[in-house]
Design a protein around this motif. Structure first.
Motif, PDB file in Angstrom:
ATOM      1  N   ARG A  21       0.776  -1.171  -0.355  1.00 43.31           N
ATOM      2  CA  ARG A  21      -0.354   0.622  -0.086  1.00 43.31           C
ATOM      3  C   ARG A  21       1.037   1.162  -0.025  1.00 43.31           C
ATOM      4  O   ARG A  21       0.781   2.333  -0.814  1.00 43.31           O
ATOM      5  CB  ARG A  21      -0.857  -0.070   1.092  1.00 43.31           C
ATOM      6  CG  ARG A  21      -2.192  -1.070   0.844  1.00 43.31           C
ATOM      7  CD  ARG A  21      -2.917  -0.799   2.304  1.00 43.31           C
ATOM      8  NE  ARG A  21      -2.416  -0.891   3.484  1.00 43.31           N
ATOM      9  CZ  ARG A  21      -2.714  -1.530   4.046  1.00 43.31           C
ATOM     10  NH1 ARG A  21      -3.341  -3.011   3.883  1.00 43.31           N
ATOM     11  NH2 ARG A  21      -2.336  -2.075   5.196  1.00 43.31           N
ATOM     12  N   ASP A  22       1.785   1.500   0.993  1.00 41.28           N
ATOM     13  CA  ASP A  22       3.087   2.581   0.865  1.00 41.28           C
ATOM     14  C   ASP A  22       3.443   3.041  -0.331  1.00 41.28           C
ATOM     15  O   ASP A  22       3.327   3.414  -0.702  1.00 41.28           O
ATOM     16  CB  ASP A  22       4.321   2.460   1.794  1.00 41.28           C
ATOM     17  CG  ASP A  22       3.033   2.309   3.324  1.00 41.28           C
ATOM     18  OD1 ASP A  22       2.398   2.865   3.129  1.00 41.28           O
ATOM     19  OD2 ASP A  22       3.960   1.563   4.176  1.00 41.28           O
ATOM     20  N   PHE A  23       4.094   1.807  -0.660  1.00 44.00           N
ATOM     21  CA  PHE A  23       4.856   1.408  -2.335  1.00 44.00           C
ATOM     22  C   PHE A  23       3.510   2.067  -3.675  1.00 44.00           C
ATOM     23  O   PHE A  23       4.159   2.649  -3.992  1.00 44.00           O
ATOM     24  CB  PHE A  23       5.574   0.286  -3.193  1.00 44.00           C
ATOM     25  CG  PHE A  23       5.992  -0.145  -3.529  1.00 44.00           C
ATOM     26  CD1 PHE A  23       7.360   0.654  -4.477  1.00 44.00           C
ATOM     27  CD2 PHE A  23       5.179  -0.901  -4.737  1.00 44.00           C
ATOM     28  CE1 PHE A  23       8.247   0.443  -5.429  1.00 44.00           C
ATOM     29  CE2 PHE A  23       6.218  -0.988  -6.326  1.00 44.00           C
ATOM     30  CZ  PHE A  23       7.733  -0.332  -6.351  1.00 44.00           C
ATOM     31  N   SER A  24       1.465   2.127  -3.055  1.00 45.24           N
ATOM     32  CA  SER A  24       1.192   2.226  -4.026  1.00 45.24           C
ATOM     33  C   SER A  24       1.304   3.896  -4.016  1.00 45.24           C
ATOM     34  O   SER A  24       1.227   4.656  -4.831  1.00 45.24           O
ATOM     35  CB  SER A  24       0.161   1.773  -4.081  1.00 45.24           C
ATOM     36  OG  SER A  24      -0.667   2.286  -3.123  1.00 45.24           O
ATOM     37  N   GLU A  25       1.551   4.503  -2.960  1.00 46.16           N
ATOM     38  CA  GLU A  25       1.633   5.642  -3.000  1.00 46.16           C
ATOM     39  C   GLU A  25       2.628   6.128  -2.414  1.00 46.16           C
ATOM     40  O   GLU A  25       3.251   7.196  -1.875  1.00 46.16           O
ATOM     41  CB  GLU A  25       0.765   5.690  -1.970  1.00 46.16           C
ATOM     42  CG  GLU A  25      -1.079   5.585  -2.068  1.00 46.16           C
ATOM     43  CD  GLU A  25      -1.478   5.475  -0.499  1.00 46.16           C
ATOM     44  OE1 GLU A  25      -1.568   6.305   0.184  1.00 46.16           O
ATOM     45  OE2 GLU A  25      -2.551   5.330  -1.089  1.00 46.16           O
ATOM     46  N   VAL A  26       3.833   5.799  -2.620  1.00 47.42           N
ATOM     47  CA  VAL A  26       5.401   6.623  -2.258  1.00 47.42           C
ATOM     48  C   VAL A  26       6.396   7.729  -2.430  1.00 47.42           C
ATOM     49  O   VAL A  26       6.315   7.783  -1.494  1.00 47.42           O
ATOM     50  CB  VAL A  26       6.601   5.314  -3.302  1.00 47.42           C
ATOM     51  CG1 VAL A  26       6.686   5.915  -4.956  1.00 47.42           C
ATOM     52  CG2 VAL A  26       8.116   4.791  -3.031  1.00 47.42           C
ATOM     53  N   GLU A  27       5.132   8.620  -3.392  1.00 44.72           N
ATOM     54  CA  GLU A  27       5.762   9.774  -3.350  1.00 44.72           C
ATOM     55  C   GLU A  27       5.369  10.463  -1.926  1.00 44.72           C
ATOM     56  O   GLU A  27       5.382  11.976  -1.925  1.00 44.72           O
ATOM     57  CB  GLU A  27       5.162  10.463  -4.540  1.00 44.72           C
ATOM     58  CG  GLU A  27       3.234  10.354  -4.625  1.00 44.72           C
ATOM     59  CD  GLU A  27       2.401   9.038  -5.383  1.00 44.72           C
ATOM     60  OE1 GLU A  27       1.694   9.196  -4.970  1.00 44.72           O
ATOM     61  OE2 GLU A  27       3.461   8.465  -5.495  1.00 44.72           O
ATOM     62  N   SER A  28       4.291  10.470  -1.467  1.00 48.49           N
ATOM     63  CA  SER A  28       3.961  10.722  -0.091  1.00 48.49           C
ATOM     64  C   SER A  28       4.177  10.306   1.103  1.00 48.49           C
ATOM     65  O   SER A  28       4.260  10.313   2.134  1.00 48.49           O
ATOM     66  CB  SER A  28       2.087  10.149   0.009  1.00 48.49           C
ATOM     67  OG  SER A  28       2.311   9.623   0.311  1.00 48.49           O
ATOM     68  N   LEU A  29       4.870   9.132   0.839  1.00 51.46           N
ATOM     69  CA  LEU A  29       5.900   8.829   2.074  1.00 51.46           C
ATOM     70  C   LEU A  29       6.879   9.727   2.870  1.00 51.46           C
ATOM     71  O   LEU A  29       8.018  10.967   2.176  1.00 51.46           O
ATOM     72  CB  LEU A  29       7.425   7.936   1.676  1.00 51.46           C
ATOM     73  CG  LEU A  29       6.140   6.415   0.982  1.00 51.46           C
ATOM     74  CD1 LEU A  29       7.766   5.817   1.420  1.00 51.46           C
ATOM     75  CD2 LEU A  29       5.256   6.249   2.892  1.00 51.46           C
ATOM     76  N   PRO A  89      10.528  -1.901  -8.534  1.00 47.15           N
ATOM     77  CA  PRO A  89       9.925  -2.726  -7.922  1.00 47.15           C
ATOM     78  C   PRO A  89      11.068  -4.078  -7.383  1.00 47.15           C
ATOM     79  O   PRO A  89      10.395  -5.179  -7.954  1.00 47.15           O
ATOM     80  CB  PRO A  89       8.622  -2.972  -8.557  1.00 47.15           C
ATOM     81  CG  PRO A  89       9.056  -2.694 -10.139  1.00 47.15           C
ATOM     82  CD  PRO A  89       9.795  -1.727  -9.686  1.00 47.15           C
ATOM     83  N   HIS A  90      11.968  -3.351  -7.291  1.00 47.23           N
ATOM     84  CA  HIS A  90      12.955  -4.464  -6.270  1.00 47.23           C
ATOM     85  C   HIS A  90      13.254  -4.102  -5.817  1.00 47.23           C
ATOM     86  O   HIS A  90      14.030  -3.923  -4.717  1.00 47.23           O
ATOM     87  CB  HIS A  90      14.550  -4.282  -7.443  1.00 47.23           C
ATOM     88  CG  HIS A  90      14.616  -5.748  -7.344  1.00 47.23           C
ATOM     89  ND1 HIS A  90      14.586  -6.572  -8.083  1.00 47.23           N
ATOM     90  CD2 HIS A  90      16.405  -5.591  -6.812  1.00 47.23           C
ATOM     91  CE1 HIS A  90      15.458  -7.764  -7.373  1.00 47.23           C
ATOM     92  NE2 HIS A  90      16.818  -7.323  -7.115  1.00 47.23           N
ATOM     93  N   TYR A 140      10.920 -12.411   0.828  1.00 46.56           N
ATOM     94  CA  TYR A 140       9.892 -12.451  -0.229  1.00 46.56           C
ATOM     95  C   TYR A 140      10.222 -10.921  -0.747  1.00 46.56           C
ATOM     96  O   TYR A 140      10.498  -9.314  -0.384  1.00 46.56           O
ATOM     97  CB  TYR A 140       9.150 -12.162   0.789  1.00 46.56           C
ATOM     98  CG  TYR A 140       6.995 -12.362   0.424  1.00 46.56           C
ATOM     99  CD1 TYR A 140       7.030 -12.943  -0.057  1.00 46.56           C
ATOM    100  CD2 TYR A 140       6.070 -11.198   0.959  1.00 46.56           C
ATOM    101  CE1 TYR A 140       6.074 -13.010  -0.966  1.00 46.56           C
ATOM    102  CE2 TYR A 140       4.922 -11.299   0.391  1.00 46.56           C
ATOM    103  CZ  TYR A 140       4.895 -12.492  -0.389  1.00 46.56           C
ATOM    104  OH  TYR A 140       3.224 -12.063  -1.484  1.00 46.56           O
ATOM    105  N   ASN A 141       9.254 -11.205  -2.342  1.00 45.18           N
ATOM    106  CA  ASN A 141       8.804 -10.133  -2.769  1.00 45.18           C
ATOM    107  C   ASN A 141       7.851  -9.911  -3.100  1.00 45.18           C
ATOM    108  O   ASN A 141       7.011 -10.529  -3.822  1.00 45.18           O
ATOM    109  CB  ASN A 141      10.408 -10.225  -4.218  1.00 45.18           C
ATOM    110  CG  ASN A 141       9.756  -9.282  -4.557  1.00 45.18           C
ATOM    111  OD1 ASN A 141       9.384  -7.896  -5.276  1.00 45.18           O
ATOM    112  ND2 ASN A 141       9.847  -9.793  -6.276  1.00 45.18           N
ATOM    113  N   PRO A 142       7.695  -9.038  -1.808  1.00 46.72           N
ATOM    114  CA  PRO A 142       5.886  -8.668  -2.000  1.00 46.72           C
ATOM    115  C   PRO A 142       5.664  -8.176  -3.444  1.00 46.72           C
ATOM    116  O   PRO A 142       4.258  -8.494  -4.139  1.00 46.72           O
ATOM    117  CB  PRO A 142       5.429  -7.726  -1.666  1.00 46.72           C
ATOM    118  CG  PRO A 142       6.862  -7.711  -0.598  1.00 46.72           C
ATOM    119  CD  PRO A 142       7.640  -7.732  -1.303  1.00 46.72           C
ATOM    120  N   ALA A 143       6.616  -7.073  -4.346  1.00 42.33           N
ATOM    121  CA  ALA A 143       5.796  -7.249  -5.513  1.00 42.33           C
ATOM    122  C   ALA A 143       5.875  -8.198  -6.841  1.00 42.33           C
ATOM    123  O   ALA A 143       4.778  -7.540  -7.841  1.00 42.33           O
ATOM    124  CB  ALA A 143       7.512  -5.616  -6.288  1.00 42.33           C
TER     125      ALA A 143
END
Length: 283
Positions: A26-34, A101-102, A126-129
């Motif tokens: 979920r964070d990865f999909s919104e990485v620009e806001s971290l 995504p690595h 574990y590679n979630p992507a």
């Protein structure tokens, strides 16, 4: 070949990793806001790291409250322990923060023996992507999801593909890396630097890479990957051919045919820099 039945510890481990992965995705999909704070050049910590480690700590401690916990972000649990989780909640943070995504969650299991030494007995990367669960338990083999893993069978260094990581701390480590790379590149098909040591080791186990080397890694970077490589039939040593790699973080991994040759090149590069520094000091 189907994977063997998971042990209780591996069942707990994979469930915890998958729970942490859901939040990371979920964070990865919104990485620009971290919100990101710098820990040093090339080494970042984000809210995602901290939340993932907290999730892993909570889930693992809930089921194994007497096990110690060594984490990249949270430090080391004190006390006399027999079993310990060795955790990197987000290996490949820079990739993560750039939307690449690595990246992976890496958890190793360490056991203290009666003589006071320790051994790594299980690991999960574990590679979630990509939904790729690399895992192994000592004596039971290594697996990618439910598929048995074996290191590559390639024997000629001229057709080999190796992976590495670039040191970003000490000047001498950078010089050693450059010396190694200059010697290795003319001999091989290619060298890759993808930014996650945990996945590099897992990919050696899967036969995607023929070998991997890096200098100055931390225990949480390699604990899980070491078990996976060995259970896939691979070999790991330090550059001198010894077994100090888990403590020093200087390691060379690969299949039985190519690991010795890769180790020789790594050792030659390190020795060349030591010789040059000694000569400069005495001049």
């Amino acid at each position: 070949m189907a994977s063997p039945r998971l042990s209780p510890a591996m069942t707990v481990l994979q469930a915890a990793v998958q729970k942490a992965a859901r939040r990371l995705l979920r964070d990865f999909s919104e990485v620009e806001s971290l919100q990101v704070s710098s820990k040093g050049p090339g080494d970042f910590v984000s809210q995602a790291d901290l939340r993932a480690e907290q999730t892993l700590r909570e889930e693992l401690s809930r089921v194994r409250p007497d096990w110690a916990f060594l984490g990249e972000e949270g430090g080391q649990a004190e006390g006399d322990w027999e079993w310990r989780w060795v955790v990197d909640p987000l290996d490949g943070t820079t990739n993560f923060l750039h939307g690449i995504p690595h990246w992976a969650i890496s958890v190793g299991v360490e056991k203290r023996l009666p003589d006071g030494t320790t051994e790594l007995v299980a690991g999960c990367v574990y590679n979630p992507a990509g939904n790729e669960m690399f895992w192994a338990e000592k004596g039971l083999g290594a697996f990618l999801n439910d598929r048995r893993l074996r290191v590559s069978g390639r024997r000629e260094i001229g057709s080999a593909l190796f992976a590495t990581g670039i040191p970003f701390a000490k000047v001498q480590r950078k010089a050693e890396f450059s010396a190694i790379l200059a010697r290795l590149m003319p001999q091989v098909a290619g060298v890759r630097r993808f930014g996650s040591a945990a996945l590099d080791l897992a990919w050696v186990a899967a036969g995607r890479y023929d070998g991997f080397w890096e200098l100055g890694l931390n225990k949480w970077d390699i604990a899980a990957g070491l078990v996976i490589v060995k259970e896939a039939g691979g070999f790991v040593t330090d550059p001198a051919g010894g077994d100090t790699y888990y403590e020093t973080g200087d390691l060379v991994a690969g299949n039985g045919a190519l690991q010795p040759r890769l180790r020789e090149v790594v050792a030659e590069g390190i020795a060349a820099i030591s010789t040059a520094r000694a000569a400069a000091a005495s001049a």
